[in-house]
Enzyme design. Structure first.
Site, PDB file in Angstrom:
ATOM      1  CD  GLU A  57      -2.656  10.460   9.544  1.00 25.36           C
ATOM      2  OE1 GLU A  57      -2.582   9.314   9.647  1.00 25.36           O
ATOM      3  OE2 GLU A  57      -1.977  11.193   9.816  1.00 25.36           O
ATOM      4  CB  CYS A  61      -1.928   3.256  12.599  1.00 25.33           C
ATOM      5  SG  CYS A  61      -0.980   3.966  13.562  1.00 25.33           S
TER       6      CYS A  61
END
Ligand code: NAD
Length: 502
Positions: free
Chosen positions: A256, A290
């Site tokens: 990720e 993010c």
């Protein structure tokens, strides 16, 4: 007056975490004021080795515990997280610099994934398919992979870790967690609560191991063949180091990594709705998600009006120590983040960008040790390099387009592929954005911003974001291995494809 040190110590104790440290060789610093709060013990190489060994040994028993009984541990963890939501959120606020609402939201995400994982513990379904051979049964069964190494980033110090851990545990794996070295207190708090949950359920506390330290402790997990799956969250730079090393030993990895998320605003968009979605996604959490919106691609016919309202909204953003509940934008994590932001803004200007608002440092309480900034909006020409880079700070680059195809091309013309959004009232545009030729990201939203995902869907992104999927939906399959079983209950031994032999 209660100091941050006292608050942190009290929250740790409430979570059942240790507050006694012997070596004190890992400093926990708060971005709120820049002060060092506690000197905790970094794990040594030998301790990390022992943690992996304990997790590997515990796996042999844990995999035999019925999955719903494993779910009971996660259920208890969720109960303790509910009870200690404020305690853990306090640690997250102190270490990651979030508002209390966002810090509690992070703990809520942990609670949500616990609920999800408890249900999942009764739904580790395998398929049964018709066999081509008479008297045969063909099926798939799912088994835990073993030790899961979880490496996590500073900006979601506990939520993303919990997606991995709650699911990995119900699947029958044990976990070794290497949290961000910048958020060790949050890690101690979350670990303390999970340990209590395991003990409350009379299970083996060795199923969850915490390893504290910098990148080299993560590298130990990456290189150890006993760690069957490395699930790593962080920068693309980190992922580039991790992936080939795990692949070299034929381990599994789930990545990720960084995002460079864009929102498209079309002529039919409801601009009031777009404005709120954009400002939360671009300036919230001081641009340190993010999924932060970093690029705005707006149709030229509505650009001036929208940009005007965004700049106006940015003027009203309150910047400061988020312990003050009226504050919306807290600190950057450290000086390096502020320098990276300044460097990106200088590059943007050199590439023809115009800073419309923000970008300056804000001194809070005349303190030079903390790093607060004004979120920036920068108008950019169509072609530039800086917009292709994830700078982990609140910079929103604004680009304009004339036709929809061009907007989609601009949208996908970056290396990363995490989250994306379109604001439109035109159904055809919305559908095109979600179609195979539309957004190339793992997350594609309509009429909401790029950030703030729910745990029910699979979370992750394509291209330089690493391709992993975590959290809800069928992400559990990444934490299990699949076996295909053929059972012959007939009296004959027919071969597949009608092959004759003997
Ligand atoms: P980082 O890459 O600096 O560190 C992340 C973690 O990796 C830390 O625990 C660190 O110690 C460890 N690490 C670093 N190098 C390593 C190596 N070679 N081997 C093993 N471990 C290593 O990231 P950060 O600054 O903590 O977090 C911000 C970044 O994380 C941003 O790029 C952000 O987009 C990304 N992020 C992505 C997601 C997602 O779900 N896609 C979620 C949160 C954060």
């Amino acid at each position: 007056m209660t100091t941050l040190h006292d608050m942190a110590t009290a929250a740790l104790a409430a979570c059942g975490a240790t507050t006694e440290f012997t070596r004190g060789d890992l400093l926990s610093r708060t971005p709120l004021t820049g002060e060092n709060l506690l000197a905790v013990d970094a794990s040594t190489q030998e301790e990390t080795e022992a943690a992996i060994a304990h997790a590997a040994k515990a796996f042999r028993r844990w995999r035999e515990v019925p999955a719903p009984a494993r779910g009971a541990v996660v259920k208890r963890w969720g109960e303790l997280l509910r009870e200690h939501k404020r305690d853990l959120a306090t640690l997250v606020q102190i270490e990651a610099g979030k508002s209390m609402s966002e810090a509690e939201g992070e703990v809520q995400e942990m609670i949500d994934i616990c609920d999800f994982a408890v249900g999942q513990s009764r739904m580790l379904y395998g398929k049964t398919m018709p066999s081509e051979r008479p008297g045969h049964r063909l099926m798939e069964t799912w088994h835990p992979v073993g030790v899961v190494g979880v490496i996590s980033a500073f900006n979601f110090p506990v939520a993303v870790y919990s997606w991995n851990t709650a699911i990995a545990l119900v699947c029958g794996n044990t976990v070794v967690w290497k949290p961000s070295e910048m958020c060790v207190l949050s890690a101690l708090g979350a670990h303390g609560l999970l340990r209590r949950a395991v003990l409350d359920c009379d299970q083996d506390p060795e199923i969850h191991q915490l390893v504290l330290g910098a990148a080299e402790r993560g590298e130990q997990l990456v290189d150890d063949p006993r760690v069957a799956l490395v699930s790593a969250t962080g920068s693309t730079r980190m992922g580039r180091e991790v992936a080939p090393r795990v692949a070299a030993r034929f381990g599994r990895y789930l990545l990720e990594l960084g995002g460079n998320n864009a929102g498209i605003v079309t002529p039919s968009a409801r601009l009031d709705l777009a404005l709120r979605g954009i400002v939360f996604a671009a300036a919230g959490t001081a641009g340190q998600r993010c999924t932060t919106m970093r690029r705005l691609i707006v149709h030229e016919s509505v650009a001036e009006e929208l940009i005007g309202t965004i700049v106006e909204a940015y003027r009203s953003l309150t910047i400061g120590d988020p312990r003050d509940e009226s504050v919306l934008v807290g600190p950057l994590i450290n000086e390096a983040a502020m320098t990276a932001m300044q460097d990106a803004l200088r590059q943007a200007e050199a590439e023809g960008g115009e800073i419309l608002i923000g970008g300056e440092r804000v001194l809070v309480d005349a303190n030079e040790q903390s790093f607060y900034v004004e979120p920036a909006v920068v108008r950019m020409p169509a072609q530039s390099e800086v917009v292709r880079t994830e700078t982990f700070a609140p910079i929103l680059y604004v680009l304009t387009y004339t036709d929809f195809e061009e907007a989609l091309e601009m949208h996908n013309a970056v290396p990363q592929g995490l989250s994306s959004a379109i604001f439109t009232q035109d159904q055809a545009e919305a559908e095109l954005f979600l179609s195979a030729g539309g957004s190339d990201c793992g997350i594609a939203n309509v009429n909401i911003g790029t950030s703030g995902a729910e745990i029910g869907g699979a979370f992750g992104g394509e291209k330089d974001t690493g391709g992993g999927r975590e959290s809800g939906s069928d992400a559990w399959k990444a934490y299990m291995r699949r076996a295909t079983n053929t059972v012959n209950y007939g009296g004959e031994l027919p071969l597949a494809q009608g092959v004759k032999f003997l």
